[in-house]
Design a protein around this motif. Sequence first.
Motif, PDB file in Angstrom:
ATOM      1  N   GLU A  62     110.875  10.472 -40.764  1.00 23.83           N
ATOM      2  CA  GLU A  62     111.990   9.574 -41.088  1.00 23.83           C
ATOM      3  C   GLU A  62     113.060  10.314 -41.895  1.00 23.83           C
ATOM      4  N   GLU A  63     112.636  11.118 -42.853  1.00 23.34           N
ATOM      5  CA  GLU A  63     113.603  11.816 -43.699  1.00 23.34           C
ATOM      6  C   GLU A  63     114.435  12.835 -42.943  1.00 23.34           C
ATOM      7  N   ILE A  64     113.849  13.471 -41.924  1.00 27.25           N
ATOM      8  CA  ILE A  64     114.613  14.498 -41.201  1.00 27.25           C
ATOM      9  C   ILE A  64     115.159  14.003 -39.867  1.00 27.25           C
ATOM     10  N   GLY A  65     114.831  12.753 -39.505  1.00 29.15           N
ATOM     11  CA  GLY A  65     115.417  12.151 -38.317  1.00 29.15           C
ATOM     12  C   GLY A  65     114.768  12.541 -37.003  1.00 29.15           C
ATOM     13  N   VAL A  66     113.441  12.681 -36.983  1.00 29.23           N
ATOM     14  CA  VAL A  66     112.733  12.958 -35.733  1.00 29.23           C
ATOM     15  C   VAL A  66     111.592  11.960 -35.573  1.00 29.23           C
ATOM     16  N   ASP A  67     111.002  11.945 -34.404  1.00 33.55           N
ATOM     17  CA  ASP A  67     109.879  11.074 -34.116  1.00 33.55           C
ATOM     18  C   ASP A  67     108.619  11.573 -34.830  1.00 33.55           C
ATOM     19  N   PRO A  68     107.789  10.682 -35.361  1.00 29.90           N
ATOM     20  CA  PRO A  68     106.558  11.118 -36.031  1.00 29.90           C
ATOM     21  C   PRO A  68     105.648  11.960 -35.144  1.00 29.90           C
ATOM     22  N   LYS A  69     105.640  11.688 -33.838  1.00 27.49           N
ATOM     23  CA  LYS A  69     104.811  12.496 -32.937  1.00 27.49           C
ATOM     24  C   LYS A  69     105.290  13.942 -32.895  1.00 27.49           C
ATOM     25  N   THR A  70     106.572  14.150 -33.068  1.00 26.81           N
ATOM     26  CA  THR A  70     107.116  15.504 -33.095  1.00 26.81           C
ATOM     27  C   THR A  70     106.544  16.267 -34.272  1.00 26.81           C
ATOM     28  N   VAL A  71     106.532  15.640 -35.437  1.00 26.85           N
ATOM     29  CA  VAL A  71     105.969  16.277 -36.632  1.00 26.85           C
ATOM     30  C   VAL A  71     104.487  16.527 -36.429  1.00 26.85           C
ATOM     31  N   GLU A  72     103.805  15.591 -35.812  1.00 27.51           N
ATOM     32  CA  GLU A  72     102.374  15.755 -35.547  1.00 27.51           C
ATOM     33  C   GLU A  72     102.130  16.979 -34.664  1.00 27.51           C
ATOM     34  N   ARG A  73     102.987  17.199 -33.687  1.00 29.49           N
ATOM     35  CA  ARG A  73     102.846  18.374 -32.813  1.00 29.49           C
ATOM     36  C   ARG A  73     103.045  19.677 -33.584  1.00 29.49           C
ATOM     37  N   TRP A  74     103.980  19.671 -34.536  1.00 29.02           N
ATOM     38  CA  TRP A  74     104.172  20.887 -35.339  1.00 29.02           C
ATOM     39  C   TRP A  74     102.893  21.247 -36.066  1.00 29.02           C
ATOM     40  N   VAL A  75     102.239  20.227 -36.601  1.00 27.06           N
ATOM     41  CA  VAL A  75     101.045  20.455 -37.411  1.00 27.06           C
ATOM     42  C   VAL A  75      99.826  20.751 -36.545  1.00 27.06           C
ATOM     43  N   SER A  76      99.598  19.929 -35.526  1.00 26.36           N
ATOM     44  CA  SER A  76      98.356  20.048 -34.770  1.00 26.36           C
ATOM     45  C   SER A  76      98.365  21.155 -33.732  1.00 26.36           C
ATOM     46  N   THR A  77      99.514  21.448 -33.144  1.00 31.12           N
ATOM     47  CA  THR A  77      99.545  22.472 -32.100  1.00 31.12           C
ATOM     48  C   THR A  77     100.280  23.730 -32.526  1.00 31.12           C
ATOM     49  N   GLY A  78     100.891  23.698 -33.695  1.00 35.63           N
ATOM     50  CA  GLY A  78     101.593  24.883 -34.162  1.00 35.63           C
ATOM     51  C   GLY A  78     102.937  25.110 -33.508  1.00 35.63           C
ATOM     52  N   THR A  80     106.866  25.278 -32.960  1.00 35.60           N
ATOM     53  CA  THR A  80     107.956  25.613 -33.868  1.00 35.60           C
ATOM     54  C   THR A  80     109.133  24.691 -33.572  1.00 35.60           C
ATOM     55  N   PRO A  81     109.638  23.996 -34.573  1.00 35.90           N
ATOM     56  CA  PRO A  81     110.767  23.090 -34.328  1.00 35.90           C
ATOM     57  C   PRO A  81     112.076  23.846 -34.103  1.00 35.90           C
ATOM     58  N   HIS A  82     113.067  23.121 -33.631  1.00 39.18           N
ATOM     59  CA  HIS A  82     114.411  23.675 -33.491  1.00 39.18           C
ATOM     60  C   HIS A  82     114.848  24.166 -34.875  1.00 39.18           C
ATOM     61  N   PRO A  83     115.521  25.308 -34.954  1.00 42.57           N
ATOM     62  CA  PRO A  83     115.874  25.862 -36.270  1.00 42.57           C
ATOM     63  C   PRO A  83     116.591  24.904 -37.209  1.00 42.57           C
ATOM     64  N   GLY A  84     117.514  24.107 -36.709  1.00 42.96           N
ATOM     65  CA  GLY A  84     118.227  23.178 -37.581  1.00 42.96           C
ATOM     66  C   GLY A  84     117.305  22.135 -38.190  1.00 42.96           C
ATOM     67  N   ILE A  85     116.402  21.614 -37.371  1.00 35.44           N
ATOM     68  CA  ILE A  85     115.434  20.635 -37.857  1.00 35.44           C
ATOM     69  C   ILE A  85     114.443  21.300 -38.803  1.00 35.44           C
ATOM     70  N   ALA A  86     114.052  22.524 -38.481  1.00 35.02           N
ATOM     71  CA  ALA A  86     113.116  23.251 -39.349  1.00 35.02           C
ATOM     72  C   ALA A  86     113.715  23.464 -40.740  1.00 35.02           C
ATOM     73  N   HIS A  87     115.005  23.772 -40.797  1.00 34.80           N
ATOM     74  CA  HIS A  87     115.666  23.946 -42.100  1.00 34.80           C
ATOM     75  C   HIS A  87     115.649  22.642 -42.895  1.00 34.80           C
ATOM     76  N   ARG A  88     115.916  21.512 -42.214  1.00 37.06           N
ATOM     77  CA  ARG A  88     115.875  20.213 -42.906  1.00 37.06           C
ATOM     78  C   ARG A  88     114.463  19.904 -43.401  1.00 37.06           C
ATOM     79  N   ALA A  89     113.475  20.159 -42.543  1.00 39.12           N
ATOM     80  CA  ALA A  89     112.084  19.877 -42.935  1.00 39.12           C
ATOM     81  C   ALA A  89     111.674  20.745 -44.120  1.00 39.12           C
ATOM     82  N   ALA A  90     112.034  22.010 -44.107  1.00 39.17           N
ATOM     83  CA  ALA A  90     111.691  22.902 -45.214  1.00 39.17           C
ATOM     84  C   ALA A  90     112.347  22.433 -46.508  1.00 39.17           C
ATOM     85  N   ALA A  91     113.578  21.951 -46.408  1.00 34.56           N
ATOM     86  CA  ALA A  91     114.264  21.459 -47.603  1.00 34.56           C
ATOM     87  C   ALA A  91     113.584  20.215 -48.153  1.00 34.56           C
TER      88      ALA A  91
END
Length: 131
Positions: A62-78, A80-91
């Motif tokens: 919700e904070e970075i503006g993506v679907d929760p399943k997308t975040v789940e894929r980053w964690v469970s399958t490793g 790599t998100p789009h660089p712009g989204i990755a920067h927001r998530a890291a922040a």
Amino acid sequence: MGETRRSFDPEFRAGAVRIVRESGKSIASVAKDLEINAGTLANWMQMDRLACEQDGNGELAEEIGVDPKTVERWVSTGRTPHPGIAHRAAAVLREDLAHLWPAIEQGRRRSRGSGELVAAHPTRSSAPLDM
């Protein structure tokens, strides 16, 4: 030639993280037993810890503006998100981007040009049109 990257299925990743948590062994020791790089296992541990801290994946998504399943894929399958989204998530997570997704930083380093042409024309607009 570069070396071939190994890929690990989500079950293997989760199992490796579980071994570290439950056995009390160090990351380096478990990584050696599993014949994987200790840094790789440390990254999996970090991603798992962050996923647990975020009360599931909904808050971060919700904070970075993506679907929760997308975040789940980053964690469970490793993935790599789009660089712009990755920067927001890291922040939002207050973590270093290179620590969360090393491939993004490696890609940035690889894409930086070097050499004679780049030294002479550091931007596309400074290069002659007939190049």
